[in-house]
Design a protein around this motif. Structure first.
Motif, PDB file in Angstrom:
ATOM      1  N   THR A   8       0.891  -1.101  -0.193  1.00 52.40           N
ATOM      2  CA  THR A   8       0.267  -0.027   0.007  1.00 52.40           C
ATOM      3  C   THR A   8       0.867   1.248  -0.010  1.00 52.40           C
ATOM      4  N   GLY A   9       2.223   1.127  -0.385  1.00 54.79           N
ATOM      5  CA  GLY A   9       2.984   2.239  -0.194  1.00 54.79           C
ATOM      6  C   GLY A   9       3.077   2.914  -1.747  1.00 54.79           C
ATOM      7  N   MET A  10       4.130   3.789  -1.705  1.00 49.66           N
ATOM      8  CA  MET A  10       4.044   4.690  -3.105  1.00 49.66           C
ATOM      9  C   MET A  10       4.219   3.743  -4.077  1.00 49.66           C
ATOM     10  N   VAL A  11       5.113   2.524  -4.266  1.00 50.34           N
ATOM     11  CA  VAL A  11       5.187   1.737  -5.361  1.00 50.34           C
ATOM     12  C   VAL A  11       3.826   0.862  -5.785  1.00 50.34           C
ATOM     13  N   GLY A  12       3.165   0.562  -4.675  1.00 49.05           N
ATOM     14  CA  GLY A  12       1.778  -0.314  -4.826  1.00 49.05           C
ATOM     15  C   GLY A  12       0.803   0.795  -5.659  1.00 49.05           C
ATOM     16  N   GLY A  29      -3.266  -5.305  -1.895  1.00 46.12           N
ATOM     17  CA  GLY A  29      -3.135  -6.160  -0.644  1.00 46.12           C
ATOM     18  C   GLY A  29      -2.725  -5.464   0.454  1.00 46.12           C
ATOM     19  N   SER A  30      -3.057  -5.653   1.793  1.00 45.63           N
ATOM     20  CA  SER A  30      -2.578  -5.033   2.958  1.00 45.63           C
ATOM     21  C   SER A  30      -2.523  -6.130   4.013  1.00 45.63           C
ATOM     22  N   ARG A  31      -1.925  -5.635   5.084  1.00 41.80           N
ATOM     23  CA  ARG A  31      -2.112  -6.643   6.210  1.00 41.80           C
ATOM     24  C   ARG A  31      -3.523  -7.016   6.737  1.00 41.80           C
ATOM     25  N   THR A  32      -4.400  -5.680   6.638  1.00 41.08           N
ATOM     26  CA  THR A  32      -5.628  -5.589   6.941  1.00 41.08           C
ATOM     27  C   THR A  32      -6.636  -5.369   5.999  1.00 41.08           C
ATOM     28  N   ALA A  33      -7.773  -5.643   5.879  1.00 39.09           N
ATOM     29  CA  ALA A  33      -8.655  -5.438   4.954  1.00 39.09           C
ATOM     30  C   ALA A  33      -9.303  -3.987   4.896  1.00 39.09           C
ATOM     31  N   THR A  34      -9.100  -3.134   6.132  1.00 40.83           N
ATOM     32  CA  THR A  34      -9.665  -1.935   5.969  1.00 40.83           C
ATOM     33  C   THR A  34      -8.525  -0.893   5.941  1.00 40.83           C
ATOM     34  N   ASN A  35      -7.315  -1.131   5.310  1.00 40.96           N
ATOM     35  CA  ASN A  35      -6.326  -0.287   5.232  1.00 40.96           C
ATOM     36  C   ASN A  35      -6.793   1.225   4.814  1.00 40.96           C
ATOM     37  N   GLU A  36      -6.270   2.301   5.267  1.00 47.74           N
ATOM     38  CA  GLU A  36      -6.968   3.444   4.673  1.00 47.74           C
ATOM     39  C   GLU A  36      -6.178   3.826   3.688  1.00 47.74           C
ATOM     40  N   THR A  53      -6.987  -8.054   1.733  1.00 47.53           N
ATOM     41  CA  THR A  53      -5.831  -8.307   2.489  1.00 47.53           C
ATOM     42  C   THR A  53      -4.884  -8.768   1.545  1.00 47.53           C
ATOM     43  N   PHE A  54      -3.585  -9.229   1.927  1.00 48.93           N
ATOM     44  CA  PHE A  54      -2.813  -9.788   1.199  1.00 48.93           C
ATOM     45  C   PHE A  54      -3.327 -11.167   0.587  1.00 48.93           C
ATOM     46  N   THR A  55      -4.034 -11.920   1.304  1.00 46.97           N
ATOM     47  CA  THR A  55      -4.577 -13.056   1.060  1.00 46.97           C
ATOM     48  C   THR A  55      -5.593 -12.778  -0.096  1.00 46.97           C
ATOM     49  N   THR A  68       6.013  -4.648  -1.306  1.00 50.33           N
ATOM     50  CA  THR A  68       6.027  -4.842   0.125  1.00 50.33           C
ATOM     51  C   THR A  68       7.340  -4.260   0.638  1.00 50.33           C
ATOM     52  N   HIS A  69       7.358  -3.779   1.914  1.00 47.38           N
ATOM     53  CA  HIS A  69       8.523  -3.516   2.589  1.00 47.38           C
ATOM     54  C   HIS A  69       9.431  -4.585   2.735  1.00 47.38           C
ATOM     55  N   GLY A  70      10.677  -4.340   1.997  1.00 46.85           N
ATOM     56  CA  GLY A  70      11.449  -5.678   1.758  1.00 46.85           C
ATOM     57  C   GLY A  70      11.959  -6.468   3.115  1.00 46.85           C
ATOM     58  N   ASP A  92       8.766  -9.217  -8.561  1.00 42.51           N
ATOM     59  CA  ASP A  92       9.175  -8.768  -7.264  1.00 42.51           C
ATOM     60  C   ASP A  92      10.188  -7.341  -7.334  1.00 42.51           C
ATOM     61  N   ILE A  93       9.413  -6.561  -7.032  1.00 42.98           N
ATOM     62  CA  ILE A  93      10.066  -5.147  -6.888  1.00 42.98           C
ATOM     63  C   ILE A  93      10.777  -4.760  -5.459  1.00 42.98           C
ATOM     64  N   SER A  94      10.486  -5.760  -4.773  1.00 45.05           N
ATOM     65  CA  SER A  94      10.938  -5.356  -3.223  1.00 45.05           C
ATOM     66  C   SER A  94      12.527  -5.067  -3.130  1.00 45.05           C
ATOM     67  N   THR A 131      12.601  -7.476 -10.854  1.00 46.80           N
ATOM     68  CA  THR A 131      12.734  -6.438 -11.660  1.00 46.80           C
ATOM     69  C   THR A 131      12.210  -5.109 -10.949  1.00 46.80           C
ATOM     70  N   LEU A 132      12.479  -3.897 -11.603  1.00 44.66           N
ATOM     71  CA  LEU A 132      11.980  -2.565 -11.470  1.00 44.66           C
ATOM     72  C   LEU A 132      12.562  -1.985  -9.980  1.00 44.66           C
ATOM     73  N   ASN A 133      13.144  -2.991  -9.404  1.00 46.96           N
ATOM     74  CA  ASN A 133      13.720  -2.508  -7.927  1.00 46.96           C
ATOM     75  C   ASN A 133      14.777  -1.669  -7.935  1.00 46.96           C
ATOM     76  N   THR A 134      15.540  -1.417  -9.158  1.00 51.51           N
ATOM     77  CA  THR A 134      16.321  -0.526  -9.521  1.00 51.51           C
ATOM     78  C   THR A 134      16.142   1.204  -9.428  1.00 51.51           C
ATOM     79  N   VAL A 135      14.839   1.305  -9.748  1.00 56.30           N
ATOM     80  CA  VAL A 135      14.604   2.642 -10.046  1.00 56.30           C
ATOM     81  C   VAL A 135      13.363   3.140  -9.152  1.00 56.30           C
ATOM     82  N   ASN A 136      13.173   4.634  -9.148  1.00 54.54           N
ATOM     83  CA  ASN A 136      12.207   5.105  -8.270  1.00 54.54           C
ATOM     84  C   ASN A 136      10.533   4.492  -8.870  1.00 54.54           C
TER      85      ASN A 136
HETATM   86  N1  LIG Z   1       9.560   3.811  -3.154  1.00 62.51           N
HETATM   87  C1  LIG Z   1      10.106   3.577  -4.507  1.00 62.51           C
HETATM   88  O1  LIG Z   1      10.143   4.284  -5.418  1.00 62.51           O
HETATM   89  C2  LIG Z   1      10.857   2.214  -4.523  1.00 62.51           C
HETATM   90  C3  LIG Z   1      11.670   1.973  -5.819  1.00 62.51           C
HETATM   91  C4  LIG Z   1      12.301   0.639  -5.900  1.00 62.51           C
HETATM   92  C5  LIG Z   1      12.106  -0.171  -5.011  1.00 62.51           C
HETATM   93  N2  LIG Z   1      11.298  -0.130  -3.896  1.00 62.51           N
HETATM   94  C6  LIG Z   1      10.762  -1.070  -2.960  1.00 62.51           C
HETATM   95  O2  LIG Z   1       9.537  -1.448  -3.203  1.00 62.51           O
HETATM   96  C7  LIG Z   1       8.779  -1.998  -1.989  1.00 62.51           C
HETATM   97  C8  LIG Z   1       7.627  -1.113  -1.749  1.00 62.51           C
HETATM   98  O3  LIG Z   1       8.279   0.285  -1.225  1.00 62.51           O
HETATM   99  P1  LIG Z   1       7.091   1.354  -0.967  1.00 62.51           P
HETATM  100  O4  LIG Z   1       7.922   2.566  -0.464  1.00 62.51           O
HETATM  101  O5  LIG Z   1       5.760   1.556  -1.706  1.00 62.51           O
HETATM  102  O6  LIG Z   1       6.504   0.828   0.418  1.00 62.51           O
HETATM  103  P2  LIG Z   1       6.907   0.304   1.944  1.00 62.51           P
HETATM  104  O7  LIG Z   1       6.709   1.302   2.931  1.00 62.51           O
HETATM  105  O8  LIG Z   1       8.400  -0.112   1.936  1.00 62.51           O
HETATM  106  O9  LIG Z   1       6.200  -1.046   2.287  1.00 62.51           O
HETATM  107  C9  LIG Z   1       4.748  -0.766   2.311  1.00 62.51           C
HETATM  108  C10 LIG Z   1       4.075  -2.213   2.544  1.00 62.51           C
HETATM  109  O10 LIG Z   1       4.707  -3.165   3.418  1.00 62.51           O
HETATM  110  C11 LIG Z   1       3.844  -3.845   4.176  1.00 62.51           C
HETATM  111  N3  LIG Z   1       4.617  -4.184   5.606  1.00 62.51           N
HETATM  112  C12 LIG Z   1       5.249  -3.255   6.117  1.00 62.51           C
HETATM  113  N4  LIG Z   1       5.585  -4.121   7.244  1.00 62.51           N
HETATM  114  C13 LIG Z   1       5.179  -5.269   7.481  1.00 62.51           C
HETATM  115  C14 LIG Z   1       5.265  -6.205   8.067  1.00 62.51           C
HETATM  116  N5  LIG Z   1       5.914  -6.382   9.246  1.00 62.51           N
HETATM  117  N6  LIG Z   1       4.541  -7.463   7.635  1.00 62.51           N
HETATM  118  C15 LIG Z   1       3.983  -7.476   6.599  1.00 62.51           C
HETATM  119  N7  LIG Z   1       3.776  -6.359   5.659  1.00 62.51           N
HETATM  120  C16 LIG Z   1       4.488  -5.322   6.091  1.00 62.51           C
HETATM  121  C17 LIG Z   1       2.689  -2.831   4.439  1.00 62.51           C
HETATM  122  O11 LIG Z   1       1.522  -3.382   4.816  1.00 62.51           O
HETATM  123  P3  LIG Z   1       0.210  -2.495   5.432  1.00 62.51           P
HETATM  124  O12 LIG Z   1      -0.447  -2.235   4.050  1.00 62.51           O
HETATM  125  O13 LIG Z   1      -0.519  -3.596   6.209  1.00 62.51           O
HETATM  126  O14 LIG Z   1       0.700  -1.252   6.044  1.00 62.51           O
HETATM  127  C18 LIG Z   1       2.800  -2.121   3.095  1.00 62.51           C
HETATM  128  O15 LIG Z   1       1.666  -2.766   2.241  1.00 62.51           O
HETATM  129  C19 LIG Z   1      10.018  -1.896  -0.836  1.00 62.51           C
HETATM  130  O16 LIG Z   1      10.484  -3.293  -0.703  1.00 62.51           O
HETATM  131  C20 LIG Z   1      10.870  -0.866  -1.432  1.00 62.51           C
HETATM  132  O17 LIG Z   1      12.163  -0.868  -1.097  1.00 62.51           O
HETATM  133  C21 LIG Z   1      10.689   1.100  -3.594  1.00 62.51           C
END
Ligand SMILES: NC(=O)c1ccc[n+]([C@@H]2O[C@H](COP(=O)([O-])OP(=O)(O)OC[C@H]3O[C@@H](n4cnc5c(N)ncnc54)[C@H](OP(=O)(O)O)[C@@H]3O)[C@@H](O)[C@H]2O)c1
Length: 215
Positions: A8-12, A29-36, A53-55, A68-70, A92-94, A131-136
């Motif tokens: 649910t972060g900026m990448v999603g 998907g998120s950890r919770t079904a009601t993620n804002e 949810t993620f499921t 998701t957060h790596g 896998d972008i993590s 893939t894609l993990n190397t760019v914003n």
């Molecule tokens: N930002 C970029 O431009 C960029 C570029 C290249 C690669 N990446 C990679 O892409 C991924 C996403 O980055 P992001 O900045 O969009 O978001 P993020 O803040 O790194 O990750 C957000 C997601 O991770 C989940 N999460 C956090 N802690 C968790 C835990 N303990 N258990 C299960 N899930 C958990 C969150 O779940 P909830 O929804 O429940 O909160 C949320 O869906 C990361 O791995 C990052 O390194 C980012």
């Protein structure tokens, strides 16, 4: 196509919005079904956008994106459920960035292993393509944001999954150059670029830059 976006972060948000623009049905998907953040994203992106949810997202997607957060990706995928991911392509972008000791982040896994490999090992019935993990995220879905030629990479064990990922990168997202780094161990190199990426961002004062490989 039905696509699951885990995260649910900026990448999603960026990946999900681009897929919706392309006419796909996307469940975030998120950890919770009601993620804002997920609810807000779904509301802003119309009838083809939903959340759960993620499921829910993993079960929904014919293809699944891991945004998701790596350091939490393995846990997030565990919550998504191996049975819901079986046989599917996971894009896998993590990045395994550990911010627990502040900036700059360190890599939670590197050198002789990678997060991409750990994910593939934990879910052997899923086809992981790193893939894609190397760019914003702005550049991921809009490579023409940067002028000139520049490159994106794929690494994964399954040739068919890599071919599909390459089609997504080229035909859907607009990447002109996709370099195949071979099997999933290529994820080591892709993830170990991150310390330099972080350093460069500080120097360049923008996250919008990329690698151009010249021979
Ligand atoms: N930002 C970029 O431009 C960029 C570029 C290249 C690669 N990446 C990679 O892409 C991924 C996403 O980055 P992001 O900045 O969009 O978001 P993020 O803040 O790194 O990750 C957000 C997601 O991770 C989940 N999460 C956090 N802690 C968790 C835990 N303990 N258990 C299960 N899930 C958990 C969150 O779940 P909830 O929804 O429940 O909160 C949320 O869906 C990361 O791995 C990052 O390194 C980012």
């Amino acid at each position: 196509m039905k696509i699951g976006v885990l995260g649910t972060g900026m990448v999603g948000h960026a990946i999900g919005a681009k897929l919706i623009q392309l006419g796909h049905e996307v469940k975030m998907g998120s950890r919770t079904a009601t993620n804002e953040k997920a609810a807000g994203w779904a509301k802003a992106n119309g009838a083809n956008a939903s959340h759960g949810t993620f499921t829910d997202a993993a079960a929904f997607g014919e293809i699944v994106f891991n945004c998701t957060h790596g350091v939490a990706s393995l846990e997030a995928l565990k919550q998504a459920g191996a049975q819901n991911l079986k046989g599917k392509i996971l894009i896998d972008i993590s990045d395994p960035l550990d911010f627990s000791k502040g900036m700059p982040p360190s890599l939670s896994v590197c050198n002789t292993d990678s997060l991409g490999e750990q994910i593939q090992k934990a879910f052997p019935d899923m086809k992981v393509v790193k893939t894609l993990n190397t760019v914003n995220c702005n550049v991921m879905v809009n490579p023409s944001l940067l002028s000139g030629d520049h490159d994106i990479f794929v690494a994964g064990n399954d040739a068919g999954a890599k071919a599909k990922a390459t089609e997504i990168l080229k035909s859907w997202f607009g990447w002109k150059s996709v370099i195949d780094l071979g099997d999933i161990t290529g994820a080591r190199a892709l993830e170990m670029w991150l310390p330099l990426w972080v350093r460069l961002m500080g120097v360049m004062k923008t996250p919008n830059f990329n690698l151009k490989i010249v021979k």
